[in-house]
Design a protein around this motif. Structure first.
Motif, PDB file in Angstrom:
ATOM      1  N   TRP A  55      -4.846   0.479   5.754  1.00  0.00           N
ATOM      2  CA  TRP A  55      -4.478   1.460   6.599  1.00  0.00           C
ATOM      3  C   TRP A  55      -3.460   0.719   6.914  1.00  0.00           C
ATOM      4  O   TRP A  55      -2.197   1.039   7.271  1.00  0.00           O
ATOM      5  CB  TRP A  55      -4.847   1.962   7.451  1.00  0.00           C
ATOM      6  N   ALA A  56      -3.150  -0.771   6.061  1.00  0.00           N
ATOM      7  CA  ALA A  56      -1.758  -1.435   6.701  1.00  0.00           C
ATOM      8  C   ALA A  56      -0.999  -1.544   5.155  1.00  0.00           C
ATOM      9  O   ALA A  56      -0.999  -0.772   4.062  1.00  0.00           O
ATOM     10  CB  ALA A  56      -2.927  -3.136   6.546  1.00  0.00           C
ATOM     11  N   VAL A  88       0.953  -0.928  -0.062  1.00  0.00           N
ATOM     12  CA  VAL A  88      -0.351   0.067   0.024  1.00  0.00           C
ATOM     13  C   VAL A  88       1.006   1.004  -0.015  1.00  0.00           C
ATOM     14  O   VAL A  88       1.417   1.246   0.759  1.00  0.00           O
ATOM     15  CB  VAL A  88      -1.095   0.012   1.294  1.00  0.00           C
ATOM     16  N   SER A  89       0.251   1.943  -1.068  1.00  0.00           N
ATOM     17  CA  SER A  89       1.156   3.446  -0.628  1.00  0.00           C
ATOM     18  C   SER A  89       0.804   4.742  -0.581  1.00  0.00           C
ATOM     19  O   SER A  89       0.796   5.750  -0.603  1.00  0.00           O
ATOM     20  CB  SER A  89       2.098   4.262  -2.127  1.00  0.00           C
ATOM     21  N   ALA A  90      -0.979   4.320  -0.869  1.00  0.00           N
ATOM     22  CA  ALA A  90      -1.645   5.767  -0.721  1.00  0.00           C
ATOM     23  C   ALA A  90      -3.307   5.352  -0.173  1.00  0.00           C
ATOM     24  O   ALA A  90      -3.384   4.245  -0.610  1.00  0.00           O
ATOM     25  CB  ALA A  90      -1.685   6.466  -2.410  1.00  0.00           C
ATOM     26  N   VAL A  91      -3.934   5.860   0.503  1.00  0.00           N
ATOM     27  CA  VAL A  91      -5.460   5.409   0.970  1.00  0.00           C
ATOM     28  C   VAL A  91      -6.053   6.219   0.818  1.00  0.00           C
ATOM     29  O   VAL A  91      -5.986   7.735   1.047  1.00  0.00           O
ATOM     30  CB  VAL A  91      -5.272   4.846   2.577  1.00  0.00           C
ATOM     31  N   GLY A 107      -6.095  -6.231  16.953  1.00  0.00           N
ATOM     32  CA  GLY A 107      -5.021  -7.326  15.619  1.00  0.00           C
ATOM     33  C   GLY A 107      -6.008  -6.451  14.228  1.00  0.00           C
ATOM     34  O   GLY A 107      -5.479  -6.261  13.295  1.00  0.00           O
ATOM     35  N   HIS A 108      -7.301  -5.883  14.410  1.00  0.00           N
ATOM     36  CA  HIS A 108      -8.106  -5.419  13.625  1.00  0.00           C
ATOM     37  C   HIS A 108      -7.154  -4.068  12.779  1.00  0.00           C
ATOM     38  O   HIS A 108      -6.639  -2.504  13.335  1.00  0.00           O
ATOM     39  CB  HIS A 108      -9.131  -4.433  13.489  1.00  0.00           C
ATOM     40  N   VAL A 109      -7.102  -3.975  11.717  1.00  0.00           N
ATOM     41  CA  VAL A 109      -6.597  -2.979  10.766  1.00  0.00           C
ATOM     42  C   VAL A 109      -7.447  -2.223  10.018  1.00  0.00           C
ATOM     43  O   VAL A 109      -8.200  -2.419   9.204  1.00  0.00           O
ATOM     44  CB  VAL A 109      -6.065  -3.197   9.896  1.00  0.00           C
ATOM     45  N   THR A 141      -7.726  -1.399  -4.292  1.00  0.00           N
ATOM     46  CA  THR A 141      -8.621  -1.919  -4.440  1.00  0.00           C
ATOM     47  C   THR A 141     -10.026  -1.833  -3.082  1.00  0.00           C
ATOM     48  O   THR A 141      -9.557   0.395  -2.701  1.00  0.00           O
ATOM     49  CB  THR A 141      -7.504  -2.957  -3.499  1.00  0.00           C
ATOM     50  N   PHE A 142     -10.535  -2.007  -2.683  1.00  0.00           N
ATOM     51  CA  PHE A 142     -11.292  -1.944  -1.725  1.00  0.00           C
ATOM     52  C   PHE A 142     -11.579  -2.904  -0.998  1.00  0.00           C
ATOM     53  O   PHE A 142     -11.599  -4.481  -1.939  1.00  0.00           O
ATOM     54  CB  PHE A 142     -13.018  -1.477  -3.093  1.00  0.00           C
ATOM     55  N   GLY A 143     -11.524  -2.901  -0.103  1.00  0.00           N
ATOM     56  CA  GLY A 143     -12.273  -3.825   1.203  1.00  0.00           C
ATOM     57  C   GLY A 143     -13.142  -2.829   2.726  1.00  0.00           C
ATOM     58  O   GLY A 143     -12.461  -1.707   2.831  1.00  0.00           O
ATOM     59  N   TRP A 144     -13.645  -3.801   3.327  1.00  0.00           N
ATOM     60  CA  TRP A 144     -14.074  -3.332   4.115  1.00  0.00           C
ATOM     61  C   TRP A 144     -13.013  -3.152   5.527  1.00  0.00           C
ATOM     62  O   TRP A 144     -13.650  -2.359   6.614  1.00  0.00           O
ATOM     63  CB  TRP A 144     -15.915  -4.401   4.925  1.00  0.00           C
TER      64      TRP A 144
END
Length: 90
Positions: free
Chosen positions: A61-62, A5-8, A25-27, A54-57
């Motif tokens: 932020w990892a 990951v390089s941007a959120v 442990g939740h991110v 990418t998309f996910g719930w």
């Protein structure tokens, strides 16, 4: 598939509906842009080195995000800049 990951993108829903007591442990994070560092084992999805959004719930932020290729990571090619792509619809 594994993405460096390089941007959120910070979405309203990520803040408005966040849990007051996240599990250990939740991110958090929904949208992320980055580079594929490990392709899917079954050969589906983008190749190593491809820039993707990418998309996910959770998990955006990892540093590294595991992505289910059935959920449609998008390859935005060499023209894409991660900061711009992190907010594109997936």
């Amino acid at each position: 598939m594994l993405v460096q990951v390089s941007a959120v993108s910070l979405n309203f829903g990520e803040i408005a509906y966040r849990s007051p007591d996240p599990r250990p442990g939740h991110v958090p994070g929904w949208d992320a842009a980055g580079v594929v560092v490990q392709a899917a084992a079954d050969g589906s999805g983008p190749a190593v080195g491809d820039r993707v959004v990418t998309f996910g719930w959770s998990g955006a932020w990892a540093e590294l995000r595991a992505v289910d290729t059935r959920r449609g990571p998008r390859d935005y090619g060499s023209w894409a800049r991660p900061r711009s792509c992190s907010a594109l619809p997936t």
